[in-house]
Design a protein around this motif. Structure first.
Motif, short mmCIF file in Angstrom:
data_model
loop_
_atom_site.label_atom_id
_atom_site.label_comp_id
_atom_site.label_asym_id
_atom_site.label_seq_id
_atom_site.Cartn_x
_atom_site.Cartn_y
_atom_site.Cartn_z
N ARG A 104 0.83 -1.21 0.00
CA ARG A 104 0.00 0.00 0.00
C ARG A 104 0.86 1.26 0.00
NH1 ARG A 104 -4.42 -2.08 4.36
NH2 ARG A 104 -5.85 -3.05 2.88
N SER A 105 1.90 1.26 0.84
CA SER A 105 2.74 2.46 0.92
C SER A 105 3.58 2.65 -0.35
CB SER A 105 3.65 2.40 2.15
OG SER A 105 4.59 1.36 2.02
N SER A 106 3.76 1.59 -1.12
CA SER A 106 4.53 1.66 -2.36
C SER A 106 3.65 1.84 -3.59
CB SER A 106 5.36 0.39 -2.54
OG SER A 106 6.22 0.20 -1.44
N GLY A 107 2.34 1.81 -3.39
CA GLY A 107 1.41 1.98 -4.51
C GLY A 107 1.23 0.72 -5.35
N ILE A 108 1.57 -0.42 -4.80
CA ILE A 108 1.40 -1.68 -5.53
C ILE A 108 -0.05 -2.13 -5.36
CG2 ILE A 108 2.11 -4.11 -5.65
CD1 ILE A 108 4.86 -3.17 -4.58
N LYS A 109 -0.70 -2.39 -6.48
CA LYS A 109 -2.11 -2.77 -6.48
C LYS A 109 -2.30 -4.22 -6.03
CE LYS A 109 -3.56 1.10 -8.29
NZ LYS A 109 -4.15 2.08 -7.43
N LEU A 110 -3.51 -4.51 -5.59
CA LEU A 110 -3.86 -5.84 -5.08
C LEU A 110 -3.61 -6.94 -6.11
CD1 LEU A 110 -5.06 -7.71 -2.92
CD2 LEU A 110 -7.33 -7.10 -3.79
N ASP A 111 -3.96 -6.69 -7.38
CA ASP A 111 -3.77 -7.73 -8.39
C ASP A 111 -2.29 -8.06 -8.59
OD1 ASP A 111 -3.43 -5.20 -9.59
OD2 ASP A 111 -3.93 -5.98 -11.58
N LYS A 112 -1.42 -7.08 -8.48
CA LYS A 112 0.03 -7.32 -8.58
C LYS A 112 0.52 -8.13 -7.38
CE LYS A 112 1.20 -4.76 -12.20
NZ LYS A 112 1.77 -5.28 -13.40
N LEU A 113 0.01 -7.80 -6.20
CA LEU A 113 0.38 -8.51 -4.98
C LEU A 113 -0.08 -9.97 -5.05
CD1 LEU A 113 1.77 -7.99 -2.25
CD2 LEU A 113 -0.48 -7.40 -1.33
N GLN A 114 -1.30 -10.18 -5.53
CA GLN A 114 -1.82 -11.54 -5.68
C GLN A 114 -1.00 -12.33 -6.70
OE1 GLN A 114 -5.88 -10.43 -6.59
NE2 GLN A 114 -6.58 -11.17 -4.58
N ALA A 115 -0.63 -11.68 -7.79
CA ALA A 115 0.17 -12.35 -8.81
C ALA A 115 1.54 -12.74 -8.25
CB ALA A 115 0.33 -11.44 -10.04
N LEU A 116 2.12 -11.86 -7.45
CA LEU A 116 3.42 -12.15 -6.83
C LEU A 116 3.31 -13.32 -5.86
CD1 LEU A 116 6.39 -11.50 -6.35
CD2 LEU A 116 5.66 -9.79 -4.68
N LEU A 117 2.26 -13.32 -5.05
CA LEU A 117 2.05 -14.42 -4.11
C LEU A 117 1.87 -15.75 -4.85
CD1 LEU A 117 1.54 -15.55 -1.27
CD2 LEU A 117 -0.86 -14.94 -1.56
N THR A 118 1.07 -15.74 -5.90
CA THR A 118 0.86 -16.95 -6.70
C THR A 118 2.17 -17.45 -7.31
OG1 THR A 118 -1.40 -16.24 -7.22
CG2 THR A 118 -0.41 -17.92 -8.66
N LEU A 119 2.93 -16.54 -7.85
CA LEU A 119 4.22 -16.90 -8.45
C LEU A 119 5.15 -17.51 -7.42
CD1 LEU A 119 6.15 -16.72 -10.95
CD2 LEU A 119 6.89 -14.52 -10.01
N LEU A 120 5.28 -16.89 -6.27
CA LEU A 120 6.17 -17.39 -5.22
C LEU A 120 5.68 -18.72 -4.66
CD1 LEU A 120 6.95 -14.06 -3.35
CD2 LEU A 120 8.48 -15.36 -4.84
N TYR A 121 4.37 -18.86 -4.51
CA TYR A 121 3.81 -20.08 -3.94
C TYR A 121 4.01 -21.28 -4.87
CZ TYR A 121 0.56 -23.14 -1.47
OH TYR A 121 0.00 -24.18 -0.79
N GLU A 122 3.88 -21.05 -6.16
CA GLU A 122 3.97 -22.14 -7.13
C GLU A 122 5.40 -22.38 -7.62
OE1 GLU A 122 1.15 -20.91 -10.07
OE2 GLU A 122 -0.56 -21.61 -8.88
N GLU A 123 6.35 -21.56 -7.18
CA GLU A 123 7.72 -21.60 -7.66
C GLU A 123 8.41 -22.93 -7.40
OE1 GLU A 123 10.79 -18.90 -5.89
OE2 GLU A 123 10.50 -17.92 -7.83
N ASP A 124 8.18 -23.54 -6.24
CA ASP A 124 8.93 -24.76 -5.92
C ASP A 124 8.07 -25.95 -5.81
OD1 ASP A 124 11.42 -26.02 -5.33
OD2 ASP A 124 10.83 -26.09 -3.22
#
Length: 124
Positions: A104-124
Motif C-alpha cells: 500500500r505504501s509503495s502503490g502496488i495494487k492488489l492484483d500485482k500482490l496476488q500475482a506475486l504471491l501466486t508466483l512465489l507459492y507455485e515456484e517450488d
C-alpha cells in the motif's frame, strides 16, 4: 523415528529436533497417542545432551504436540494438528499484514500482490 541433526545449521539443535517431530506428526508418520522415544533414548541415539532433548520436548509440549505422563513417557497429543495449523495461520497473517502495508505504501495494487504471491507459492 529418524531425526537428523545438522551441526552447521543456524537453527539450534533443539529446534531441529522439535521441528522434525512436528513434521512427523503433521504428515501422519506419528499418530495421536503414539509413544515417542524417551529423552534419554533420543539423546543417546543422537549423541547429544539430555538437556537439549529436554528443551525440544518442552517446546513440543508447550505447543501442544506431545503430552508427558510421569513414569510412562511422552506421547503424541490428540489435538495437535488443529492447534498447529491455527498457529501457522496466525504467523502467515502477520507476514501478510506486513506485506500489505509495504504494498500500500509503495502503490502496488492488489492484483500485482496476488500475482506475486501466486508466483512465489507455485515456484517450488
Amino acid at each position: 523415528m529418524e531425526i537428523l541433526i545438522n551441526n552447521h545449521a543456524s537453527k539450534p539443535i533443539y529446534e531441529q529436533i522439535s521441528s522434525q517431530i512436528k513434521a512427523l506428526i503433521m504428515n501422519g508418520d506419528l499418530k495421536a497417542g503414539e509413544a515417542i522415544p524417551s529423552i534419554r533414548a533420543m539423546a543417546k541415539s543422537l549423541h547429544i545432551s539430555v538437556l537439549t532433548v529436554q528443551k525440544a520436548y518442552d517446546s513440543l509440549q508447550d505447543d501442544g504436540f506431545i503430552e508427558t505422563t510421569a513414569g510412562k513417557g511422552c506421547f503424541v497429543s490428540v489435538q495437535n494438528q488443529d492447534f498447529y495449523l491455527e498457529e501457522q495461520q496466525k504467523k502467515i497473517e502477520e507476514h501478510f499484514t506486513d506485506a500489505i502495508d509495504i504494498a500500500r505504501s509503495s502503490g502496488i495494487k492488489l492484483d500485482k500482490l496476488q500475482a506475486l504471491l501466486t508466483l512465489l507459492y507455485e515456484e517450488d
